[in-house]
Enzyme design. Structure first.
Site, PDB file in Angstrom:
ATOM      1  N   GLY A  13       0.828  -1.191   0.000  1.00  0.00           N
ATOM      2  CA  GLY A  13       0.000   0.000   0.000  1.00  0.00           C
ATOM      3  C   GLY A  13       0.863   1.241   0.000  1.00  0.00           C
ATOM      4  O   GLY A  13       1.939   1.275   0.609  1.00  0.00           O
ATOM      5  N   HIS A 227     -10.759   1.322  -9.357  1.00  0.00           N
ATOM      6  CA  HIS A 227      -9.862   0.259  -9.798  1.00  0.00           C
ATOM      7  C   HIS A 227      -8.517   0.900 -10.089  1.00  0.00           C
ATOM      8  O   HIS A 227      -8.429   1.886 -10.832  1.00  0.00           O
ATOM      9  CB  HIS A 227     -10.407  -0.425 -11.052  1.00  0.00           C
ATOM     10  CG  HIS A 227      -9.579  -1.574 -11.504  1.00  0.00           C
ATOM     11  ND1 HIS A 227      -9.482  -1.951 -12.820  1.00  0.00           N
ATOM     12  CD2 HIS A 227      -8.780  -2.435 -10.820  1.00  0.00           C
ATOM     13  CE1 HIS A 227      -8.686  -2.998 -12.928  1.00  0.00           C
ATOM     14  NE2 HIS A 227      -8.239  -3.300 -11.717  1.00  0.00           N
ATOM     15  N   ASP A 228      -7.455   0.355  -9.517  1.00  0.00           N
ATOM     16  CA  ASP A 228      -6.159   1.016  -9.631  1.00  0.00           C
ATOM     17  C   ASP A 228      -5.733   1.232 -11.080  1.00  0.00           C
ATOM     18  O   ASP A 228      -5.128   2.254 -11.425  1.00  0.00           O
ATOM     19  CB  ASP A 228      -5.073   0.282  -8.836  1.00  0.00           C
ATOM     20  CG  ASP A 228      -4.945  -1.202  -9.154  1.00  0.00           C
ATOM     21  OD1 ASP A 228      -5.593  -1.687 -10.113  1.00  0.00           O
ATOM     22  OD2 ASP A 228      -4.203  -1.895  -8.436  1.00  0.00           O
ATOM     23  N   THR A 229      -6.056   0.284 -11.965  1.00  0.00           N
ATOM     24  CA  THR A 229      -5.676   0.462 -13.361  1.00  0.00           C
ATOM     25  C   THR A 229      -6.471   1.586 -14.006  1.00  0.00           C
ATOM     26  O   THR A 229      -5.945   2.334 -14.839  1.00  0.00           O
ATOM     27  CB  THR A 229      -5.883  -0.838 -14.154  1.00  0.00           C
ATOM     28  OG1 THR A 229      -5.220  -1.900 -13.474  1.00  0.00           O
ATOM     29  CG2 THR A 229      -5.315  -0.711 -15.549  1.00  0.00           C
ATOM     30  N   THR A 249       2.158  -5.599 -10.151  1.00  0.00           N
ATOM     31  CA  THR A 249       1.998  -7.032  -9.941  1.00  0.00           C
ATOM     32  C   THR A 249       1.381  -7.675 -11.175  1.00  0.00           C
ATOM     33  O   THR A 249       1.772  -8.757 -11.606  1.00  0.00           O
ATOM     34  CB  THR A 249       1.105  -7.292  -8.708  1.00  0.00           C
ATOM     35  OG1 THR A 249       1.672  -6.647  -7.571  1.00  0.00           O
ATOM     36  CG2 THR A 249       0.984  -8.782  -8.446  1.00  0.00           C
ATOM     37  N   ASN A 286      -4.946  -8.632 -19.557  1.00  0.00           N
ATOM     38  CA  ASN A 286      -4.188  -8.770 -18.315  1.00  0.00           C
ATOM     39  C   ASN A 286      -3.038  -9.740 -18.510  1.00  0.00           C
ATOM     40  O   ASN A 286      -3.206 -10.783 -19.152  1.00  0.00           O
ATOM     41  CB  ASN A 286      -5.081  -9.295 -17.192  1.00  0.00           C
ATOM     42  CG  ASN A 286      -5.913  -8.201 -16.563  1.00  0.00           C
ATOM     43  OD1 ASN A 286      -6.008  -7.098 -17.080  1.00  0.00           O
ATOM     44  ND2 ASN A 286      -6.540  -8.508 -15.447  1.00  0.00           N
ATOM     45  N   GLU A 294       8.728 -10.361  -8.047  1.00  0.00           N
ATOM     46  CA  GLU A 294       8.561 -10.265  -6.599  1.00  0.00           C
ATOM     47  C   GLU A 294       8.640 -11.630  -5.930  1.00  0.00           C
ATOM     48  O   GLU A 294       9.203 -11.772  -4.833  1.00  0.00           O
ATOM     49  CB  GLU A 294       7.226  -9.594  -6.269  1.00  0.00           C
ATOM     50  CG  GLU A 294       7.150  -8.123  -6.633  1.00  0.00           C
ATOM     51  CD  GLU A 294       8.216  -7.308  -5.937  1.00  0.00           C
ATOM     52  OE1 GLU A 294       8.514  -7.586  -4.756  1.00  0.00           O
ATOM     53  OE2 GLU A 294       8.780  -6.400  -6.579  1.00  0.00           O
ATOM     54  N   GLY A 395       5.493   0.857 -11.958  1.00  0.00           N
ATOM     55  CA  GLY A 395       6.878   0.602 -11.571  1.00  0.00           C
ATOM     56  C   GLY A 395       7.820   0.338 -12.726  1.00  0.00           C
ATOM     57  O   GLY A 395       9.036   0.543 -12.607  1.00  0.00           O
TER      58      GLY A 395
END
Length: 482
Positions: A13, A227-229, A249, A286, A294, A395
């Site tokens: 987060g 939604h983060d995207t 991720t 996706n 990770e 990222g």
């Protein structure tokens, strides 16, 4: 005005503070914490109490030293919580729990995969989305479901625990495989056919709606594109002729359109239609993303040595392997040592197995770039459009090696924007709600003018088409079942 953006991902987060005005946009990270699925009783769940405790601590720290006018929460898609009288009944399942797809056969017996796609726009079959999870609960844990009076997606679950009124929001709801992307409402007829209750589903409110006040401070809680995207795409300076790749991720590659593409061709290439900010549609695919990296770092950390990214990427730049894997193969799930699984995949596809850490990371970087390029080529064909540039957020923008490989794989200029594109979009939509920015288009102009973009040009001596064809051949084979 100052806006606080809470961006919760499937590995951590982050909290940001930002301002938006005619002079531009400023954004600063002010807190972060880990957030990973935990194993309990043989199941993978999100530790909701710990997540909320960490988040509240970060928010309180900011409020002790800064004035904040609004706050908004975005998260990953698909996962949800069950509430009774406003209180969570259990820790939400993680979509990576391998048992959640146990009843997918029953779903597709009642409604074919193509009809599910045509009705909902969603075509993800490599992870248990909300519909599968909901059906699993109704089948395997009916007593728990019977106690619930509300099913609420993760960003709204978090927001309600901070003081917001309970509501839904279209961008996150569109990840569920339970929403009609044309009416932008729940497909209640579909759920009735599957014997799933519709009463717990919340009403949907548009991004920009104020839904309450923090329980601990006089700060308005606003619905972003939750939604983060969707927030990440909102934070990129997209225009005609451009595509997007949000890296984290998960990788999400796609096009921003005015209406969904629900054709057989779109279904066959595995495309989905998720809703975006400003009444747009994100026509996308996706891809299992930096989760692979990770998981490798977690494995190496278990040996007492968690290598940092710079060290790993420097080693990857020196490695010479040209092996690639299909990152969406079932082999690359949550269980098992990821470096060993990457080596196994390479051996079973007659490629040299990467032995060093640098070689393993190079395989991951090249594979993700090539898979994203393949998916983007298929999407543009299915949408009947063309593109001349790709905007990159997340990222991956800090990963110079990845950016170079991506430009080569897509054979287009790649413009690396904000690593924190999700927070940029979250804050832009808070500013629109506050009236300091007229609309998202104006906000994107501020992003284009005020935040730096790095350009990566494709090399002239690399065959992008050959690399994509090689990846396509790997996608036609499933190693996880071998």
């Amino acid at each position: 005005m100052s806006h606080l953006a809470v961006d919760l991902g499937a590995s951590g987060g982050k909290v940001y503070i930002g301002t938006v005005n005619d002079g531009g946009i400023t954004i600063d990270p002010v807190g972060r914490f880990e957030n990973r699925p935990v194993e309990r009783g043989g199941r993978y769940v999100w530790d909701l109490d710990r997540l909320l405790e960490n988040l509240r601590q970060e928010i309180d720290t900011v409020l002790d030293s800064r004035d904040v006018d609004t706050i908004a929460v975005d998260t990953w898609g698909v996962d949800f919580g069950l509430l009774a009288d406003g209180e969570p009944l259990a820790d939400p399942y993680s979509y990576r729990d391998p048992k959640l797809d146990a009843t997918i056969g029953e779903i597709t017996e009642a409604v074919s995969r193509f009809e599910l796609f045509r009705r909902t726009g969603i075509n993800h079959w490599n992870l248990p989305n909300t519909l599968w999870q909901y059906h699993h609960l109704a089948t395997e844990q009916p007593d728990l479901l019977a106690q619930a009076d509300r099913l609420v997606m993760m960003p709204q679950l978090i927001a309600t625990q901070l003081g917001a009124r309970l509501t839904g929001e279209p961008t996150i709801a569109s990840t569920t495989q339970m929403l009609d992307p044309q009416t932008r409402e729940w497909d209640r007829q579909l759920l009735d056919r599957l014997g799933l209750p519709t009463e717990p589903l919340p009403d949907l409110k548009p991004a920009g709606t104020t839904i309450g006040t923090l329980a601990t401070a006089d700060v308005d809680i606003v619905l972003p594109a939750s939604h983060d995207t969707a927030s990440a795409v909102a934070g990129l300076p997209l225009d005609d002729g451009s595509a997007f790749l949000s890296t984290g991720t998960w990788f999400i590659v796609g096009l921003e359109l005015d209406s969904p593409v629900l054709t057989r061709e779109a279904f066959e290439i595995g495309a989905s239609n998720e809703l975006g900010a400003n009444d747009t549609v994100r026509f996308l695919s996706n891809i299992n993303g930096f989760f692979l990296l990770e998981e490798c770092r977690e494995h190496w950390a278990a040996d007492g040595d968690r290598p940092d990214y710079d060290t790993l990427l420097a080693a990857a730049a020196e490695a010479t392997t040209d092996a690639v894997v299909n990152p969406d193969d079932p082999l690359f799930g949550i269980e098992g040592a990821m470096p060993d699984r990457i080596r196994r995949y390479c051996r079973q596809t007659d490629q040299p197995a990467p032995e060093t850490r640098g070689a393993v990371v190079r395989v991951i970087v090249r594979s993700l770039a090539t898979k994203a390029a393949l998916q983007l080529a298929d999407l543009t064909t299915a949408a009947g459009t063309s593109i001349d540039r790709l905007y990159l957020g997340g990222g991956g923008v800090r990963n110079d090696l990845f950016c170079h490989h991506l430009a080569a794989a897509v054979d287009l200029p790649v413009y690396a924007g904000a690593a924190d594109a999700t927070a940029v979009g979250n804050i832009l939509l808070q500013a629109v709600a506050a009236g300091t920015v007229s609309n998202l288009t104006a906000g994107r102009r501020l992003v284009a003018e005020g935040l730096p973009l790095r350009e990566y040009k494709p090399p002239t001596d690399v065959s992008a088409e050959a690399a994509r064809d090689r990846m396509r051949g790997l996608c036609d084979r499933t190693i996880g079942d071998d």
